[in-house]
Design a protein around this motif. Structure first.
Motif, short mmCIF file in Angstrom:
data_model
loop_
_atom_site.label_atom_id
_atom_site.label_comp_id
_atom_site.label_asym_id
_atom_site.label_seq_id
_atom_site.Cartn_x
_atom_site.Cartn_y
_atom_site.Cartn_z
N LEU A 1 0.86 -1.18 0.00
CA LEU A 1 0.00 0.00 0.00
C LEU A 1 0.90 1.23 0.00
CD1 LEU A 1 -2.62 -1.02 2.75
CD2 LEU A 1 -2.50 -1.70 0.34
N ASP A 2 0.66 2.15 -0.94
CA ASP A 2 1.55 3.30 -1.08
C ASP A 2 0.74 4.55 -1.43
OD1 ASP A 2 3.85 4.84 -1.28
OD2 ASP A 2 4.29 4.20 -3.32
N SER A 3 -0.07 4.97 -0.46
CA SER A 3 -0.90 6.18 -0.62
C SER A 3 -0.64 7.10 0.57
CB SER A 3 -2.38 5.78 -0.68
OG SER A 3 -3.20 6.92 -0.88
N PRO A 4 0.57 7.67 0.65
CA PRO A 4 0.95 8.43 1.85
C PRO A 4 0.14 9.69 2.08
CG PRO A 4 2.60 8.68 0.12
CD PRO A 4 1.66 7.60 -0.33
N ARG B 1 1.88 -5.40 2.80
CA ARG B 1 2.61 -4.47 3.66
C ARG B 1 2.28 -3.04 3.24
NH1 ARG B 1 6.99 -2.36 1.26
NH2 ARG B 1 8.08 -2.11 3.25
N SER B 2 2.97 -2.08 3.83
CA SER B 2 2.72 -0.68 3.47
C SER B 2 4.01 0.10 3.46
CB SER B 2 1.74 -0.04 4.46
OG SER B 2 2.35 0.09 5.73
N SER B 3 3.99 1.19 2.72
CA SER B 3 5.06 2.17 2.81
C SER B 3 4.62 3.22 3.84
CB SER B 3 5.30 2.84 1.46
OG SER B 3 4.16 3.58 1.07
N GLY B 4 5.53 4.01 4.30
CA GLY B 4 5.16 5.07 5.23
C GLY B 4 4.97 4.59 6.65
N ARG B 5 4.49 5.49 7.51
CA ARG B 5 4.41 5.23 8.95
C ARG B 5 3.08 4.63 9.37
NH1 ARG B 5 5.99 10.72 11.80
NH2 ARG B 5 5.70 9.38 13.64
N VAL B 6 2.11 4.55 8.46
CA VAL B 6 0.78 4.04 8.79
C VAL B 6 0.44 2.91 7.83
CG1 VAL B 6 -1.68 4.59 8.93
CG2 VAL B 6 0.03 6.27 9.69
N VAL C 1 0.18 -10.47 6.59
CA VAL C 1 0.23 -9.02 6.72
C VAL C 1 1.41 -8.65 7.60
CG1 VAL C 1 -0.90 -7.00 7.75
CG2 VAL C 1 -2.21 -8.54 6.30
N GLU C 2 2.23 -7.75 7.10
CA GLU C 2 3.35 -7.19 7.85
C GLU C 2 2.95 -5.81 8.34
OE1 GLU C 2 7.68 -5.20 6.88
OE2 GLU C 2 7.06 -6.95 5.71
N LEU C 3 2.95 -5.62 9.64
CA LEU C 3 2.54 -4.34 10.23
C LEU C 3 3.74 -3.63 10.83
CD1 LEU C 3 -0.81 -5.26 12.02
CD2 LEU C 3 -0.52 -3.96 9.92
N ALA C 4 4.20 -2.60 10.09
CA ALA C 4 5.27 -1.75 10.60
C ALA C 4 4.72 -0.40 11.02
CB ALA C 4 6.35 -1.56 9.54
N GLY C 5 3.42 -0.18 10.76
CA GLY C 5 2.80 1.09 11.10
C GLY C 5 1.39 0.88 11.61
N ALA C 6 0.81 1.94 12.11
CA ALA C 6 -0.49 1.88 12.78
C ALA C 6 -1.61 1.39 11.87
CB ALA C 6 -0.84 3.27 13.32
N ALA C 7 -2.60 0.75 12.48
CA ALA C 7 -3.80 0.31 11.77
C ALA C 7 -5.01 0.85 12.51
CB ALA C 7 -3.86 -1.21 11.71
N ARG C 8 -5.92 1.45 11.78
CA ARG C 8 -7.09 2.08 12.37
C ARG C 8 -8.36 1.65 11.64
NH1 ARG C 8 -3.81 2.93 15.64
NH2 ARG C 8 -3.17 4.88 16.65
#
Length: 251
Positions: free
Chosen positions: A19-22, A55-60, A98-105
């Protein structure tokens, strides 16, 4: 040309979906949902793929529903798309990690709930904030209620409080929480073990594990989507979302 919001890379039997929508903290916009669904489908069809890593890019990792779209009245199909995405993940004939390196809401937890294995860094936080916006986690309850004990679900659904990755592991939301500097190795080890499975073995084992979840989605998914859409359109939720977007206190 518009840059994609979701990327797909395939190597060594692993399809990595990022996911890459910062600009909106990977919110579940119509476009992101469509791109994510397209890439998951492609990974599912690819005979070279044994495991899908999200996974995701960025902090979230994901901030939930795109409230800007919801506030503009353009997210009527959003809850239905989120229901469909959970089903797609659960029915995919390959394990989804799922790799979680940032917050999930909020709505982002639907991706977590539908996945087969979730590895989170200990610094990651979670919150189901819908209750504070006049909403309810209707669409994502389809997967979350199969993972969480009833008392834990009541706690985090009703309070909207922020909780840690360690607590998320304790209540069944994630598979395990690891120190931040160990996340990459933990995910690599998890994926390496899964890649050893045969295609038929993986597909049939997923079918065995997710039968109840898929049955729940097929039985209750449309009602959950309709209920969620109605809440998003309600005056109370519209006012609360507007206040959130403008950083004002709702009435």
């Amino acid at each position: 040309m518009t840059s994609p919001l979701v990327h797909l890379d395939v190597a060594g039997g692993v399809a990595t979906v990022t996911l890459d929508s910062p600009h909106n903290r990977n919110a579940l916009s119509r476009r992101l949902l469509a791109e994510l669904g397209t890439h998951l489908a492609a990974a599912g069809r690819d005979a070279a793929v044994r495991v899908v890593l999200v996974r995701s890019s960025g902090r979230v990792f994901c901030s939930g529903a795109d409230l800007s779209e919801a506030r503009q009245g353009t997210a009527g199909d959003g809850p239905r798309a989120i229901v469909g995405l959970q089903r797609q993940i659960a029915a995919l004939p390959k394990p989804v990690v799922v790799e979680l390196a940032g917050a999930a809401r909020a709505g982002g937890l639907g991706l977590v709930g539908a996945a087969d294995v979730v590895v989170a860094a200990e610094s990651v936080t979670f919150a189901l904030t819908e209750v504070r916006l006049g909403l309810a986690p209707s669409a994502i309850s389809l997967s979350l209620l199969t993972r969480l004990a009833p008392r834990a679900a009541a706690d985090v659904f009703l309070s909207g409080r922020t909780f840690t990755a360690t607590e998320a592991a304790a209540i069944g939301l994630v598979t395990r929480a690891v120190p931040d500097d160990a996340l990459a190795d933990a995910v690599a080890e998890t994926v390496a073990e899964l890649v050893k499975g045969s295609p038929q073995g993986l597909a049939e084992t997923k079918r065995l594990l997710n039968g109840d979840l898929l049955g729940r989605i097929d039985r209750d998914g449309e009602e959950a989507a309709e209920r969620s859409a109605a809440l998003f359109a309600s005056p109370e939720a519209q006012q609360a979302m507007q206040a959130f977007l403008t950083r004002k206190k709702p009435a």
